[in-house]
Scaffold this motif. Structure first.
Motif, PDB file in Angstrom:
ATOM      1  N   ASP A   1       0.846  -1.184   0.000  1.00 18.45           N
ATOM      2  CA  ASP A   1       0.000   0.000   0.000  1.00 18.45           C
ATOM      3  C   ASP A   1       0.887   1.241   0.000  1.00 18.45           C
ATOM      4  OD1 ASP A   1      -1.613   2.238   0.971  1.00 18.45           O
ATOM      5  OD2 ASP A   1      -3.107   0.742   1.500  1.00 18.45           O
ATOM      6  N   PRO A   2       0.619   2.226  -0.851  1.00 15.99           N
ATOM      7  CA  PRO A   2       1.456   3.435  -0.883  1.00 15.99           C
ATOM      8  C   PRO A   2       1.496   4.175   0.456  1.00 15.99           C
ATOM      9  CG  PRO A   2      -0.347   3.594  -2.488  1.00 15.99           C
ATOM     10  CD  PRO A   2      -0.432   2.253  -1.847  1.00 15.99           C
TER      11      PRO A   2
ATOM     12  N   TYR B   1       2.165   6.544   9.329  1.00 17.58           N
ATOM     13  CA  TYR B   1       1.261   5.397   9.205  1.00 17.58           C
ATOM     14  C   TYR B   1       1.885   4.148   9.822  1.00 17.58           C
ATOM     15  CZ  TYR B   1      -1.737   1.836   7.070  1.00 17.58           C
ATOM     16  OH  TYR B   1      -2.589   0.779   6.861  1.00 17.58           O
ATOM     17  N   ARG B   2       3.158   3.924   9.555  1.00 15.76           N
ATOM     18  CA  ARG B   2       3.832   2.755  10.115  1.00 15.76           C
ATOM     19  C   ARG B   2       3.866   2.823  11.639  1.00 15.76           C
ATOM     20  NH1 ARG B   2       7.596   4.185   6.136  1.00 15.76           N
ATOM     21  NH2 ARG B   2       9.274   4.376   7.661  1.00 15.76           N
ATOM     22  N   VAL B   3       4.133   4.001  12.187  1.00 15.72           N
ATOM     23  CA  VAL B   3       4.165   4.154  13.647  1.00 15.72           C
ATOM     24  C   VAL B   3       2.763   3.940  14.221  1.00 15.72           C
ATOM     25  CG1 VAL B   3       4.646   5.733  15.565  1.00 15.72           C
ATOM     26  CG2 VAL B   3       6.225   5.615  13.622  1.00 15.72           C
ATOM     27  N   ALA B   4       1.746   4.384  13.518  1.00 17.92           N
ATOM     28  CA  ALA B   4       0.364   4.175  13.988  1.00 17.92           C
ATOM     29  C   ALA B   4       0.020   2.684  14.037  1.00 17.92           C
ATOM     30  CB  ALA B   4      -0.614   4.923  13.090  1.00 17.92           C
ATOM     31  N   LEU B   5       0.424   1.941  13.023  1.00 18.64           N
ATOM     32  CA  LEU B   5       0.184   0.492  13.037  1.00 18.64           C
ATOM     33  C   LEU B   5       0.979  -0.186  14.148  1.00 18.64           C
ATOM     34  CD1 LEU B   5       0.214  -0.408   9.219  1.00 18.64           C
ATOM     35  CD2 LEU B   5      -1.771  -0.247  10.741  1.00 18.64           C
ATOM     36  N   PHE B   6       2.217   0.275  14.349  1.00 18.53           N
ATOM     37  CA  PHE B   6       3.056  -0.251  15.428  1.00 18.53           C
ATOM     38  C   PHE B   6       2.382  -0.041  16.777  1.00 18.53           C
ATOM     39  CE2 PHE B   6       6.905   0.668  18.217  1.00 18.53           C
ATOM     40  CZ  PHE B   6       7.257  -0.656  18.404  1.00 18.53           C
ATOM     41  N   LEU B   7       1.891   1.169  17.004  1.00 14.06           N
ATOM     42  CA  LEU B   7       1.213   1.473  18.268  1.00 14.06           C
ATOM     43  C   LEU B   7       0.012   0.567  18.466  1.00 14.06           C
ATOM     44  CD1 LEU B   7       0.788   3.176  20.828  1.00 14.06           C
ATOM     45  CD2 LEU B   7      -0.485   4.809  19.389  1.00 14.06           C
ATOM     46  N   SER B   8      -0.760   0.362  17.428  1.00 17.04           N
ATOM     47  CA  SER B   8      -1.932  -0.506  17.534  1.00 17.04           C
ATOM     48  C   SER B   8      -1.538  -1.929  17.928  1.00 17.04           C
ATOM     49  CB  SER B   8      -2.674  -0.515  16.193  1.00 17.04           C
ATOM     50  OG  SER B   8      -3.825  -1.304  16.269  1.00 17.04           O
ATOM     51  N   ASP B   9      -0.448  -2.421  17.367  1.00 16.57           N
ATOM     52  CA  ASP B   9       0.023  -3.758  17.747  1.00 16.57           C
ATOM     53  C   ASP B   9       0.524  -3.797  19.192  1.00 16.57           C
ATOM     54  OD1 ASP B   9      -0.658  -4.889  15.343  1.00 16.57           O
ATOM     55  OD2 ASP B   9       1.389  -5.223  14.654  1.00 16.57           O
ATOM     56  N   LEU B  10       1.179  -2.746  19.621  1.00 18.56           N
ATOM     57  CA  LEU B  10       1.630  -2.674  21.020  1.00 18.56           C
ATOM     58  C   LEU B  10       0.439  -2.708  21.972  1.00 18.56           C
ATOM     59  CD1 LEU B  10       4.435   0.058  20.805  1.00 18.56           C
ATOM     60  CD2 LEU B  10       4.747  -2.427  20.987  1.00 18.56           C
TER      61      LEU B  10
ATOM     62  N   ASN C   1      -8.154   6.031  10.447  1.00 19.95           N
ATOM     63  CA  ASN C   1      -8.451   7.364   9.936  1.00 19.95           C
ATOM     64  C   ASN C   1      -7.432   7.809   8.893  1.00 19.95           C
ATOM     65  OD1 ASN C   1     -10.897   8.672  11.131  1.00 19.95           O
ATOM     66  ND2 ASN C   1      -9.932   7.895  12.979  1.00 19.95           N
ATOM     67  N   MET C   2      -6.187   7.411   9.052  1.00 15.17           N
ATOM     68  CA  MET C   2      -5.184   7.723   8.036  1.00 15.17           C
ATOM     69  C   MET C   2      -5.541   7.055   6.712  1.00 15.17           C
ATOM     70  SD  MET C   2      -1.728   7.324  10.270  1.00 15.17           S
ATOM     71  CE  MET C   2      -1.290   8.505  11.536  1.00 15.17           C
ATOM     72  N   GLU C   3      -5.995   5.818   6.801  1.00 18.54           N
ATOM     73  CA  GLU C   3      -6.394   5.083   5.593  1.00 18.54           C
ATOM     74  C   GLU C   3      -7.578   5.765   4.913  1.00 18.54           C
ATOM     75  OE1 GLU C   3      -4.919   0.961   7.705  1.00 18.54           O
ATOM     76  OE2 GLU C   3      -7.054   1.465   7.699  1.00 18.54           O
ATOM     77  N   GLU C   4      -8.547   6.160   5.726  1.00 17.32           N
ATOM     78  CA  GLU C   4      -9.709   6.850   5.161  1.00 17.32           C
ATOM     79  C   GLU C   4      -9.310   8.184   4.553  1.00 17.32           C
ATOM     80  OE1 GLU C   4     -14.078   8.614   6.388  1.00 17.32           O
ATOM     81  OE2 GLU C   4     -13.040   7.324   7.809  1.00 17.32           O
TER      82      GLU C   4
END
Length: 142
Positions: free
Chosen positions: A22-23, A30-39, A70-73
């Motif tokens: 995904d671009p 975005y990567r840090v947001a996904l990381f936080l969600s996994d944490l 929200n970033m994806e949207e």
């Protein structure tokens, strides 16, 4: 215990290729947001052990997941559009809310873990704020 925390760089290696295609993946925020969600997902194992913190699980899961959602949207609405900026502001609010839920969960989490999560949240909040500021500057040039 701090040395036992998953490092961002190590976590990135575990992300499936279909996500990395995904671009939006090219964006550090975005990567840090996904990381936080996994944490947060992992931290809920600790929170569920204390009955007093169990109500916080739904809240922190929702807010942390909403940051990247929200970033994806926003990305789908068109980068730089007024709707994009509005939704990125919501993402910023969700990141701040996640940090707040970590504070409200502090009695059930180890201090070193809590400090690490605060750093991740603060880093993410700074990235999103910089993103919004760059769009403000760009809008001022038009």
């Amino acid at each position: 215990m701090a040395n036992e925390f998953v490092k961002f760089e190590d976590w990135e290696k575990t992300v499936p290729s279909y996500v990395k295609k995904d671009p939006l993946w090219d964006s550090l925020y975005y990567r840090v947001a996904l990381f936080l969600s996994d944490l947060v997902w992992d931290d809920c194992d600790i929170l569920q052990k204390d009955y007093r913190a169990r109500n916080n699980i739904t809240q922190i899961m929702h807010s942390s997941g909403s940051v990247s959602a929200n970033m994806e949207e926003a990305y789908g609405r068109g980068v730089g559009t007024p709707d994009y900026i509005r939704i990125i502001k919501i993402s910023l609010g969700e990141a701040r809310e996640t940090r707040g839920w970590y504070y409200r969960s502090r009695h059930a989490l180890p201090t070193d873990l809590l400090e690490h999560r605060y750093k991740v949240c603060d880093h993410l909040i700074g990235l999103i704020t910089s993103l919004l500021n760059s769009h403000k500057r760009n809008l001022g040039k038009k």
